[in-house]
Design an enzyme around this catalytic site. Structure first.
Site, PDB file in Angstrom:
ATOM      1  N   TYR A   1       0.823  -1.204   0.000  1.00  0.00           N
ATOM      2  CA  TYR A   1       0.000   0.000   0.000  1.00  0.00           C
ATOM      3  C   TYR A   1       0.859   1.257   0.000  1.00  0.00           C
ATOM      4  CZ  TYR A   1      -3.535   3.340   1.227  1.00  0.00           C
ATOM      5  OH  TYR A   1      -4.384   4.412   1.202  1.00  0.00           O
TER       6      TYR A   1
ATOM      7  N   TRP B   1       1.157   5.755  -1.422  1.00  0.00           N
ATOM      8  CA  TRP B   1       0.955   6.858  -2.360  1.00  0.00           C
ATOM      9  C   TRP B   1       2.229   7.174  -3.111  1.00  0.00           C
ATOM     10  CZ3 TRP B   1      -3.052  10.892  -2.802  1.00  0.00           C
ATOM     11  CH2 TRP B   1      -4.301  10.444  -2.336  1.00  0.00           C
TER      12      TRP B   1
HETATM   13  N1  LIG Z   1      -2.440   8.010  12.510  1.00  0.00           N
HETATM   14  C1  LIG Z   1      -2.844   8.024  11.244  1.00  0.00           C
HETATM   15  N2  LIG Z   1      -2.216   7.255  10.349  1.00  0.00           N
HETATM   16  C2  LIG Z   1      -2.605   7.269   9.071  1.00  0.00           C
HETATM   17  C3  LIG Z   1      -3.683   8.079   8.651  1.00  0.00           C
HETATM   18  C4  LIG Z   1      -4.351   8.875   9.610  1.00  0.00           C
HETATM   19  O1  LIG Z   1      -5.328   9.607   9.309  1.00  0.00           O
HETATM   20  N3  LIG Z   1      -3.892   8.847  10.896  1.00  0.00           N
HETATM   21  N4  LIG Z   1      -4.046   8.097   7.338  1.00  0.00           N
HETATM   22  C5  LIG Z   1      -3.746   6.900   6.565  1.00  0.00           C
HETATM   23  C6  LIG Z   1      -3.938   7.145   5.148  1.00  0.00           C
HETATM   24  S1  LIG Z   1      -5.487   7.730   4.695  1.00  0.00           S
HETATM   25  C7  LIG Z   1      -2.998   6.887   4.224  1.00  0.00           C
HETATM   26  S2  LIG Z   1      -3.415   7.037   2.567  1.00  0.00           S
HETATM   27  C8  LIG Z   1      -1.649   6.420   4.580  1.00  0.00           C
HETATM   28  C9  LIG Z   1      -0.544   6.977   3.681  1.00  0.00           C
HETATM   29  O2  LIG Z   1       0.595   6.217   3.814  1.00  0.00           O
HETATM   30  P1  LIG Z   1       1.672   6.080   2.630  1.00  0.00           P
HETATM   31  O3  LIG Z   1       1.007   6.138   1.309  1.00  0.00           O
HETATM   32  O4  LIG Z   1       2.509   4.898   2.908  1.00  0.00           O
HETATM   33  O5  LIG Z   1       2.513   7.405   2.838  1.00  0.00           O
HETATM   34  P2  LIG Z   1       3.530   8.136   1.878  1.00  0.00           P
HETATM   35  O6  LIG Z   1       4.413   8.938   2.760  1.00  0.00           O
HETATM   36  O7  LIG Z   1       2.796   8.885   0.832  1.00  0.00           O
HETATM   37  O8  LIG Z   1       4.363   6.954   1.242  1.00  0.00           O
HETATM   38  C10 LIG Z   1       4.680   6.889  -0.099  1.00  0.00           C
HETATM   39  C11 LIG Z   1       6.121   6.415  -0.240  1.00  0.00           C
HETATM   40  O9  LIG Z   1       6.387   6.256  -1.630  1.00  0.00           O
HETATM   41  C12 LIG Z   1       7.662   6.787  -1.909  1.00  0.00           C
HETATM   42  N5  LIG Z   1       7.696   7.194  -3.323  1.00  0.00           N
HETATM   43  C13 LIG Z   1       7.421   8.410  -3.861  1.00  0.00           C
HETATM   44  N6  LIG Z   1       7.575   8.374  -5.196  1.00  0.00           N
HETATM   45  C14 LIG Z   1       7.959   7.111  -5.510  1.00  0.00           C
HETATM   46  C15 LIG Z   1       8.266   6.461  -6.742  1.00  0.00           C
HETATM   47  O10 LIG Z   1       8.200   7.042  -7.801  1.00  0.00           O
HETATM   48  N7  LIG Z   1       8.617   5.140  -6.679  1.00  0.00           N
HETATM   49  C16 LIG Z   1       8.678   4.454  -5.504  1.00  0.00           C
HETATM   50  N8  LIG Z   1       9.026   3.159  -5.543  1.00  0.00           N
HETATM   51  N9  LIG Z   1       8.397   5.065  -4.325  1.00  0.00           N
HETATM   52  C17 LIG Z   1       8.028   6.362  -4.332  1.00  0.00           C
HETATM   53  C18 LIG Z   1       7.809   7.953  -0.955  1.00  0.00           C
HETATM   54  O11 LIG Z   1       9.165   8.288  -0.777  1.00  0.00           O
HETATM   55  C19 LIG Z   1       7.128   7.417   0.296  1.00  0.00           C
HETATM   56  O12 LIG Z   1       8.037   6.772   1.142  1.00  0.00           O
HETATM   57  O13 LIG Z   1      -1.389   6.767   5.942  1.00  0.00           O
HETATM   58  C20 LIG Z   1      -2.384   6.276   6.826  1.00  0.00           C
HETATM   59  N10 LIG Z   1      -1.952   6.482   8.181  1.00  0.00           N
HETATM   60  N1  LIG Z   2      -2.084  18.147   2.656  1.00  0.00           N
HETATM   61  C1  LIG Z   2      -2.465  16.862   2.627  1.00  0.00           C
HETATM   62  N2  LIG Z   2      -3.649  16.534   2.069  1.00  0.00           N
HETATM   63  C2  LIG Z   2      -4.060  15.243   2.094  1.00  0.00           C
HETATM   64  C3  LIG Z   2      -3.244  14.209   2.599  1.00  0.00           C
HETATM   65  C4  LIG Z   2      -1.986  14.585   3.158  1.00  0.00           C
HETATM   66  O1  LIG Z   2      -1.221  13.744   3.654  1.00  0.00           O
HETATM   67  N3  LIG Z   2      -1.645  15.917   3.171  1.00  0.00           N
HETATM   68  N4  LIG Z   2      -3.670  12.909   2.554  1.00  0.00           N
HETATM   69  C5  LIG Z   2      -4.740  12.574   1.614  1.00  0.00           C
HETATM   70  C6  LIG Z   2      -5.343  11.286   1.933  1.00  0.00           C
HETATM   71  S1  LIG Z   2      -4.491   9.884   1.530  1.00  0.00           S
HETATM   72  C7  LIG Z   2      -6.565  11.153   2.490  1.00  0.00           C
HETATM   73  S2  LIG Z   2      -7.216   9.604   2.759  1.00  0.00           S
HETATM   74  C8  LIG Z   2      -7.364  12.325   2.835  1.00  0.00           C
HETATM   75  C9  LIG Z   2      -8.031  12.159   4.195  1.00  0.00           C
HETATM   76  O2  LIG Z   2      -9.028  13.100   4.324  1.00  0.00           O
HETATM   77  P1  LIG Z   2      -9.789  13.211   5.732  1.00  0.00           P
HETATM   78  O3  LIG Z   2      -9.990  11.871   6.279  1.00  0.00           O
HETATM   79  O4  LIG Z   2     -10.984  14.061   5.503  1.00  0.00           O
HETATM   80  O5  LIG Z   2      -8.685  14.034   6.552  1.00  0.00           O
HETATM   81  P2  LIG Z   2      -8.176  14.059   8.056  1.00  0.00           P
HETATM   82  O6  LIG Z   2      -7.146  15.129   8.032  1.00  0.00           O
HETATM   83  O7  LIG Z   2      -7.792  12.719   8.562  1.00  0.00           O
HETATM   84  O8  LIG Z   2      -9.421  14.522   8.904  1.00  0.00           O
HETATM   85  C10 LIG Z   2     -10.169  15.675   8.585  1.00  0.00           C
HETATM   86  C11 LIG Z   2     -10.701  16.270   9.862  1.00  0.00           C
HETATM   87  O9  LIG Z   2     -11.598  15.367  10.482  1.00  0.00           O
HETATM   88  C12 LIG Z   2     -11.686  15.745  11.843  1.00  0.00           C
HETATM   89  N5  LIG Z   2     -12.013  14.566  12.638  1.00  0.00           N
HETATM   90  C13 LIG Z   2     -11.195  13.569  13.050  1.00  0.00           C
HETATM   91  N6  LIG Z   2     -11.879  12.675  13.784  1.00  0.00           N
HETATM   92  C14 LIG Z   2     -13.159  13.113  13.816  1.00  0.00           C
HETATM   93  C15 LIG Z   2     -14.358  12.638  14.402  1.00  0.00           C
HETATM   94  O10 LIG Z   2     -14.417  11.597  15.050  1.00  0.00           O
HETATM   95  N7  LIG Z   2     -15.483  13.385  14.210  1.00  0.00           N
HETATM   96  C16 LIG Z   2     -15.494  14.530  13.503  1.00  0.00           C
HETATM   97  N8  LIG Z   2     -16.641  15.166  13.341  1.00  0.00           N
HETATM   98  N9  LIG Z   2     -14.376  15.000  12.956  1.00  0.00           N
HETATM   99  C17 LIG Z   2     -13.237  14.303  13.100  1.00  0.00           C
HETATM  100  C18 LIG Z   2     -10.357  16.317  12.243  1.00  0.00           C
HETATM  101  O11 LIG Z   2     -10.540  17.526  12.967  1.00  0.00           O
HETATM  102  C19 LIG Z   2      -9.649  16.513  10.908  1.00  0.00           C
HETATM  103  O12 LIG Z   2      -9.093  17.799  10.770  1.00  0.00           O
HETATM  104  O13 LIG Z   2      -6.557  13.494   2.846  1.00  0.00           O
HETATM  105  C20 LIG Z   2      -5.824  13.638   1.635  1.00  0.00           C
HETATM  106  N10 LIG Z   2      -5.282  14.963   1.588  1.00  0.00           N
HETATM  107 MO   LIG Z   3      -5.467   8.098   2.431  1.00  0.00          MO
END
Ligand SMILES: Nc1nc2c(c(=O)[nH]1)N[C@H]1C(S)=C(S)[C@@H](COP(=O)(O)OP(=O)(O)OC[C@H]3O[C@@H](n4cnc5c(=O)[nH]c(N)nc54)[C@H](O)[C@@H]3O)O[C@H]1N2
Ligand SMILES: Nc1nc2c(c(=O)[nH]1)N[C@H]1C(S)=C(S)[C@@H](COP(=O)(O)OP(=O)(O)OC[C@H]3O[C@@H](n4cnc5c(=O)[nH]c(N)nc54)[C@H](O)[C@@H]3O)O[C@H]1N2
Ligand SMILES: [Mo]
Length: 761
Positions: A110, A112
């Site tokens: 998994y 990004w």
């Molecule tokens: N506590 C907490 N944890 C969370 C979340 C949260 O809300 N709270 N959100 C979750 C969510 S929604 C997500 S999507 C995940 C995200 O988790 P990840 O998708 O694992 O996070 P990234 O840091 O985007 O990791 C992408 C990796 O790909 C590498 N990369 C970039 N470009 C390339 C390329 O061209 N080739 C290769 N091989 N590698 C590359 C980057 O250097 C990086 O290490 O985290 C989750 N974790």
């Molecule tokens: N700049 C930036 N943008 C991103 C990403 C990033 O890493 N950086 N990651 C991308 C990815 S992979 C994803 S999946 C999306 C995630 O998108 P979201 O899931 O919408 O984003 P979060 O930042 O986890 O949460 C949004 C808000 O939800 C509120 N929240 C948390 N828990 C609760 C709850 O129990 N109840 C309510 N009512 N509110 C709550 C928090 O205050 C938080 O600021 O964002 C994407 N956009």
């Molecule tokens: Mo995500």
């Protein structure tokens, strides 16, 4: 030497790179982007980072004796040639599949990785492994699992949370009231999976403000709507939204203001749901008083909101964050039930929508063209895990798990091949992941950077970043295809993801089938032409020739604006049956009644989460670990745009002034957060934008434990040393990162923990 210009794109937007002498000297946002992301200025740090992996590497101790082991981050690695690396990787794949079977290879992988659709690292390794018998993969995502799983059963598909719901232009035109659960935030809308050319959330929000929409923000954080959006803030206790929604529905029903005709014609199981609201089985009436006790929101405010929801044209929006929690199905199902009780689903700009602004394109007009994708081929074996169950998989081989009402078994994983993701950033309870990570025989990581995950691999394959190669960006939530031109030469010995995997495929004897004889540009052209053909044949829209597209750097694709979700179903529910057990919206599920799951009952319900303020001790806080403002997850954490969001190089944790005063913590103090699972340092940011009792520590800091002990102090502030590694329920098994209690104190001076433990540029 003259400055050259290269069209390019990342998940955070499209831009032009200005390059002189193989160096990026400037970045210009995409001309048509109304709200470009500042993160576009970080990409040059891909080229200049001291954390780049220069050449293929193998862990010294693994070379001496391959097999399970602790995989310490600070152990020695031995450089090898690409030929040696390819041979080692291929022979491990062959060894494991012959000795144990293909299910023992985990390539869920998994993450990004680059937004380029061709060098998409996980797709590349999956295509290769599909040619040699398959692998164990994953279903759903960390982003959304509980939400889409329940919607598939009660709404017939998960389109409504993937961008297929009513578009925000229609909301701005028709809605009078918008209730925002979670947020509608340019912070998250910066990013879009597969790139986005025009960030439209802010324009939609401005149109709503101009049209006099009244906003209610239900969130623990006031900044989940921009400050220029006038909104009433309901500072909810985290993870109690389902109770708020059910309480609102109960108020509407007990005032007899609900749309019984809608329930009769468009829903099934509403009797069961109404009986639950009335408390027929548990003796508890679900109303504003009840919801207020659970959520701590003001009763009068909830009552007034319930009235307004039925008196005006109203839209309920629910962020993805709400379902990234224990029992994450419930707020999604409860929102659907509340909207059904109101009865405005299928009318222009009203009803319910999921994930608006969680990604940049959710809520924007959807592209009608087929997005470019690199074909993975058919997967010969069925083995999978729910995405966020990686540690369970490694720790519990042979054990059963449930998913969507079925029972499956965790395979015995011997080989992990991770490309383009950073589990030591993204997974919950990193101390537990470290234990799980010691189990396989071999771990391969394909990455440009020495991330915490790469440092814990046995074989490290250095990939180029997207600016070092050609690619194509585009996805269904963006209205352009973008040419991603190679802007600089590869760094060190890094290879493009396609070339790495092609080399391994050659050692495995499947190079011809893998590459089909195409080079990079031939694949990109093929992927573009497939989209162009689809557009011509299905939509009657001619896209430019490939050469023209490549030279211009982008092309618009046809989109569907002013869309109303379930309009046809509302017009004719028998002619447009939903793909559910009843053909209708399911508010009481026979299937879930048969399954008898404690944690996913047969109608939308409030179930207390494993950890929340309702069961917290006096010293405990609910930790919200949201997405970082200055970067995408852990990527480009070291660039100035990200560093500016930190203090003394450390992630900031937001705390309410009252809580800070009680703990004698001042703005800028170094603080320690801890619970039974782990501990980390952060820098206190005292702010009344966060409600009392809640701490907000964004994700993304590079995990940097002081040592390799079982409860090592992470000095960078990665919240995942604290979060709970539990499936959202036995039904969906999603990530429950937003369910987490922690404690906090001022960091004791003299304690170690000042060294951030990695190179910074
Ligand atoms: N506590 C907490 N944890 C969370 C979340 C949260 O809300 N709270 N959100 C979750 C969510 S929604 C997500 S999507 C995940 C995200 O988790 P990840 O998708 O694992 O996070 P990234 O840091 O985007 O990791 C992408 C990796 O790909 C590498 N990369 C970039 N470009 C390339 C390329 O061209 N080739 C290769 N091989 N590698 C590359 C980057 O250097 C990086 O290490 O985290 C989750 N974790
Ligand atoms: N700049 C930036 N943008 C991103 C990403 C990033 O890493 N950086 N990651 C991308 C990815 S992979 C994803 S999946 C999306 C995630 O998108 P979201 O899931 O919408 O984003 P979060 O930042 O986890 O949460 C949004 C808000 O939800 C509120 N929240 C948390 N828990 C609760 C709850 O129990 N109840 C309510 N009512 N509110 C709550 C928090 O205050 C938080 O600021 O964002 C994407 N956009
Ligand atoms: Mo995500």
């Amino acid at each position: 030497m003259a400055v050259q210009k290269f069209s390019h794109c990342s998940h955070w937007g499209a831009y032009t790179l200005l390059v002189e002498n193989n160096r990026i000297v400037g970045v210009e946002p995409f001309a048509g982007d109304p709200s470009p992301s500042p993160v576009i200025h970080s990409v040059k740090y891909w080229a200049e980072s001291a954390n780049r992996i220069a050449q293929p590497m193998v862990r010294k101790s693994w070379l001496a004796k391959r097999g399970p082991g602790e995989r310490k981050a600070n152990e020695a690695f031995v450089p090898v040639s690409w030929e040696q690396a390819n041979q080692i990787v291929a022979s491990e794949i062959d060894r494991v599949r012959h000795e144990y079977g293909n299910a023992s290879i985990f390539a869920g992988s998994y993450g990004w990785t680059s937004c380029g659709r061709f060098h998409h690292a996980p797709s590349q390794i999956k295509r290769m492994l599909n040619l040699v018998g398959g692998y164990t993969g994953h279903v759903d995502t960390y982003s959304i699992a509980a939400g889409p799983v329940i919607l598939r059963h009660v709404l017939g598909d998960s389109e409504a949370c993937n961008g297929g719901a009513t578009t925000l232009d229609a909301v701005a035109t028709h809605a009078q009231t918008v209730v925002v659960f979670g947020g509608l935030s340019p912070r998250t809308a910066q990013s879009e999976a597969g790139g986005v050319a025009r960030h439209q959330l802010e324009s939609h929000l401005r149109a709503m403000v101009d049209n006099g929409v009244r906003f209610f923000l239900v969130s623990p954080m006031r900044d989940d709507l921009p400050e220029w959006v006038p909104a009433e803030w309901l500072p909810v206790r985290p993870n109690t939204d389902a109770a708020v929604m059910l309480g609102l529905a109960g108020e509407i029903v007990s005032a007899n203001r609900h749309d019984q005709a809608f329930l009769n014609r468009y829903c099934s199981g509403s009797d069961r749901f109404l009986a639950y609201l009335a408390g027929q089985h548990d003796g508890v009436r679900k109303d504003a008083e009840w919801a207020s006790r659970i959520s701590s929101l003001d009763v009068g405010c909830l009552k007034a909101l319930a009235r307004r929801l039925v008196d005006t044209r109203s839209m309920i929006t629910v962020s993805w964050s709400l379902q990234r929690a224990d029992h994450g199905e419930q707020p999604y199902w409860a929102a659907l039930a509340l909207a059904s009780v109101i009865g405005q689903i299928g009318l222009p700009g009203t009803g319910v929508g999921f994930g608006y602004g969680s990604l940049g394109g959710v809520g924007s007009p959807l592209s009608q063209a087929q997005s470019p994708a690199f074909p993975q081929g058919a997967k010969p074996n069925a083995d999978f895990i729910p995405c966020a169950r990686i540690a369970d998989l490694l720790l519990k081989p042979g054990r059963e798990f449930t998913y969507e009402g079925m029972t499956h078994t965790y395979p015995d994983i011997r080989l992990v091949y991770w490309a383009g993701g950073n589990p030591f950033h993204h997974h919950q309870d990193l101390n537990r992941l470290r234990k799980a990570w010691s189990r396989p025989d071999t771990i391969i990581v394909q990455e440009p950077m020495w991330t915490a995950t790469a440092r814990r691999a046995d074989i490290v394959l250095p990939a180029t970043t997207s600016i070092e190669r050609n690619d194509i960006a585009g996805n269904r939530r963006s209205d352009h295809l973008i040419a991603m031109h190679q802007a600089i030469r590869p760094v060190g010995m890094a290879r493009n993801d396609y070339d790495i995997v092609r080399g391994i495929a050659a050692c495995l004897g499947v190079e011809c089938a893998f590459s089909e004889g195409r080079d990079e540009m031939q694949w990109i052209r093929m992927m573009y032409e497939r989209s162009a053909r689809h557009s011509r044949e299905r939509l009657g829209v001619e896209l430019p020739e490939f050469e023209t597209f490549w030279e211009r750097g982008s092309t618009p694709v046809p989109t569907r604006a002013m869309f109303t979700y379930l309009e046809a179903f509302r017009r004719d529910p028998d002619g447009h049956r939903l793909n559910t057990e009843s053909g209708r919206i399911v508010l009481g599920s026979d299937k879930l009644a048969t399954l008898c799951l404690d944690d996913c009952p047969p109608c939308p319900s409030w179930i207390p989460p494993a950890e929340w303020l309702g069961c917290a001790g006096p010293e405990e806080f609910h930790l919200v670990s949201r997405q970082p403002a200055g970067k995408l997850h852990s990527q480009l954490d070291e660039a100035p745009v990200s560093m500016a969001t930190k203090h003394n190089g450390r992630e900031r944790v937001w705390i309410h002034p009252g809580d800070a005063a009680r703990l004698s913590i001042s703005d800028g103090d170094a603080v320690r957060l801890w619970n039974d699972r782990g501990q980390c340092l952060a820098s206190a940011s005292v702010a009344d934008a966060v409600r009392p009792g809640v701490l907000m520590l964004p994700t993304g800091a590079w995990y940097a434990p002081e040592d390799e002990g079982p409860n090592a102090l992470d000095v960078a502030g990665n919240p995942n040393v604290l979060t709970l590694d539990k499936g959202s329920s036995g039904f969906s098994q999603g990530c429950a990162a937003h369910t987490c209690l922690v404690r906090m104190e001022k960091h004791q001076p003299g304690r170690p923990g000042s060294d951030l433990g990695r190179a910074t540029t």
